[in-house]
Write an enzyme that holds these catalytic residues in place. Structure first.
Site, PDB file in Angstrom:
ATOM      1  N   ASP A   1       0.870  -1.179   0.000  1.00  0.00           N
ATOM      2  CA  ASP A   1       0.000   0.000   0.000  1.00  0.00           C
ATOM      3  C   ASP A   1       0.907   1.230   0.000  1.00  0.00           C
ATOM      4  O   ASP A   1       2.031   1.166  -0.471  1.00  0.00           O
ATOM      5  CB  ASP A   1      -0.952  -0.034   1.195  1.00  0.00           C
ATOM      6  CG  ASP A   1      -2.288   0.648   0.901  1.00  0.00           C
ATOM      7  OD1 ASP A   1      -2.280   1.877   0.700  1.00  0.00           O
ATOM      8  OD2 ASP A   1      -3.327  -0.038   0.852  1.00  0.00           O
TER       9      ASP A   1
ATOM     10  N   HIS B   1       2.191   2.022  -3.144  1.00  0.00           N
ATOM     11  CA  HIS B   1       1.271   2.971  -3.778  1.00  0.00           C
ATOM     12  C   HIS B   1       1.804   4.391  -3.736  1.00  0.00           C
ATOM     13  O   HIS B   1       1.060   5.342  -3.944  1.00  0.00           O
ATOM     14  CB  HIS B   1      -0.103   2.904  -3.113  1.00  0.00           C
ATOM     15  CG  HIS B   1      -0.806   1.601  -3.313  1.00  0.00           C
ATOM     16  ND1 HIS B   1      -2.097   1.375  -2.895  1.00  0.00           N
ATOM     17  CD2 HIS B   1      -0.395   0.448  -3.891  1.00  0.00           C
ATOM     18  CE1 HIS B   1      -2.450   0.131  -3.200  1.00  0.00           C
ATOM     19  NE2 HIS B   1      -1.419  -0.445  -3.807  1.00  0.00           N
TER      20      HIS B   1
END
Length: 403
Positions: free
Chosen positions: A217, A240
């Protein structure tokens, strides 16, 4: 720049010298083995660690963890303490296998002048829990436990340690002030769910420097109430990217301001540098933000402002009341893995303004032409612009696949 520019490398060095002098001045060392801990990877050492912590907290000193693998169940190390405390990790501290939905695995709470350091590893045993994560498919869910949670700390330092395979977030810093994270390594597979590297919320004066973060993430996510944060020389990937937000989901959310991200690299990340907000009906702001000297290496979406985030869903209704303003992107270069390298998808009711693009040089990874897309964004341009400056779109910006 605002107050964040004052919290510079010089301040970091002052903090580190002060912390290390405090640690070196402590004469008391409390080895967890003396409290009955066994580093065999099987024995529950929770009570032994708490006993060593209690002794160090009462008098000041160092909790020493050396050699072996120490199994720990959910544990909280609480203050206030009577003196400076160092948590020295030169071993593996390991979480139990399986699902856990507690608020933390390890929590340091209400401590002034804490140092967490060493060449050891916090192993969250995430692979045994990730199959139980259903947050991508459920409207409401209980997130898996974050590994290391720092709450209500002041003037504290985390350095050199490694965080591996958390069940949920790797590290959370909340309700804290004057925290430095230096030279740490955070590792989890690219497909591990919701394993944000470092998440901040309701904090002031935070330094994250000289670290390597690869997760499933956000490498770093700056949540509501994050102010005066400096992120420098962080290598991100997989993950991310480095994100502000999401902001505006909850009535209790606070403004984000005084953010400086500089000299960082994004390698094969889903996003590069990003601001994301919900379609909130209450007023908030994200302001005084600088992304400077950022290198993109095959980043999927290098520069993004998305005010229709909605948790990654595409059924957003209404327009965001989170005001995004005074945002600078300075010397962002490298390669984009998607056609749209600059995407400003701002609110129709509260357009983004004072957005500056200064010397942007992003090329398409596959040799094609990178483009820009802007909606409801007031952008100024300085120096090189590759991709070319974007025309204002009449429709919302293209929705991209990211979370």
């Amino acid at each position: 720049m605002g107050l964040s520019s004052l919290f510079s490398k010089a301040v970091l060095l002052v903090f580190m010298v002060e912390f290390m002098s405090q640690v070196c001045s402590q004469s008391s060392v409390f080895d967890v083995k003396d409290s009955g801990a066994v580093g065999d990877g099987k024995t529950d050492n929770t009570n032994a660690f708490l006993d060593a912590w209690k002794k160090a907290c009462q008098s000041g000193g160092t909790v020493m963890i050396v050699g072996g693998t120490y199994l720990l169940k959910t544990i909280q190390f609480s203050g206030p303490c009577n003196g400076q405390v160092s948590f020295m990790v030169n071993a593996v501290i390991q979480a139990p296998q399986g699902q856990s939905n507690e608020h933390y695995w390890i929590n340091f709470n209400n401590i002034n002048g804490l140092t967490i350091q060493g060449n050891g590893t916090f192993d969250g045993q995430g692979p045994s829990a990730w199959p139980f994560n259903d947050c991508h498919n459920a409207a409401s869910c209980s997130p898996l436990s974050p590994s290391l949670v720092l709450t209500k700390l002041n003037q504290s330092l985390v350095q050199n340690v490694k965080l591996l395979n958390s069940k949920g977030f790797q590290m959370k810093i909340e309700e804290s002030e004057k925290i430095t994270v230096n030279n740490i390594t955070i590792t989890a597979p690219a497909d591990s769910p919701n394993t944000d590297g470092i998440h901040t919320g309701n904090v002031n004066y935070i330094n994250i420097v000289d670290s390597n973060i690869g997760t499933g993430d956000d490498c770093i996510s700056m949540g509501a109430g994050t102010t005066n944060i400096n992120i420098t020389r962080v290598n991100c990937g997989p993950g991310h990217g480095i994100s502000i937000g999401s902001i505006g989901k909850y009535l209790t959310d606070q403004n984000v301001e005084g953010v400086k991200v500089q000299n960082c690299t994004m390698s094969s990340t889903q996003n590069g540098v990003r601001i994301k907000t919900w379609n909130s009906t209450f007023s908030l702001s994200v302001a005084d933000v600088t992304f400077q000297d950022i290198v993109m290496d095959k980043a999927q979406n290098p520069i993004i402002i998305d005010q229709q985030y909605c948790g990654g869903r595409h059924d957003c209704i209404g327009s965001s009341h989170v005001q995004v303003k005074d945002i600078k992107f300075i010397r962002v270069s490298g390669t984009s893995a998607s056609e749209i390298a600059v995407n400003f998808n701002c609110s129709s009711s509260n357009p983004c303004y004072d957005i500056e693009l200064n010397d942007i040089n992003l090329s398409s990874e596959n040799g094609g032409k990178a483009t820009s897309w802007c909606s409801n964004a007031r952008v100024s341009y300085i120096g090189t612009q590759n991709p070319a400056s974007c025309q204002q779109a009449l429709a919302p910006a293209m929705m991209l696949e990211y979370m």
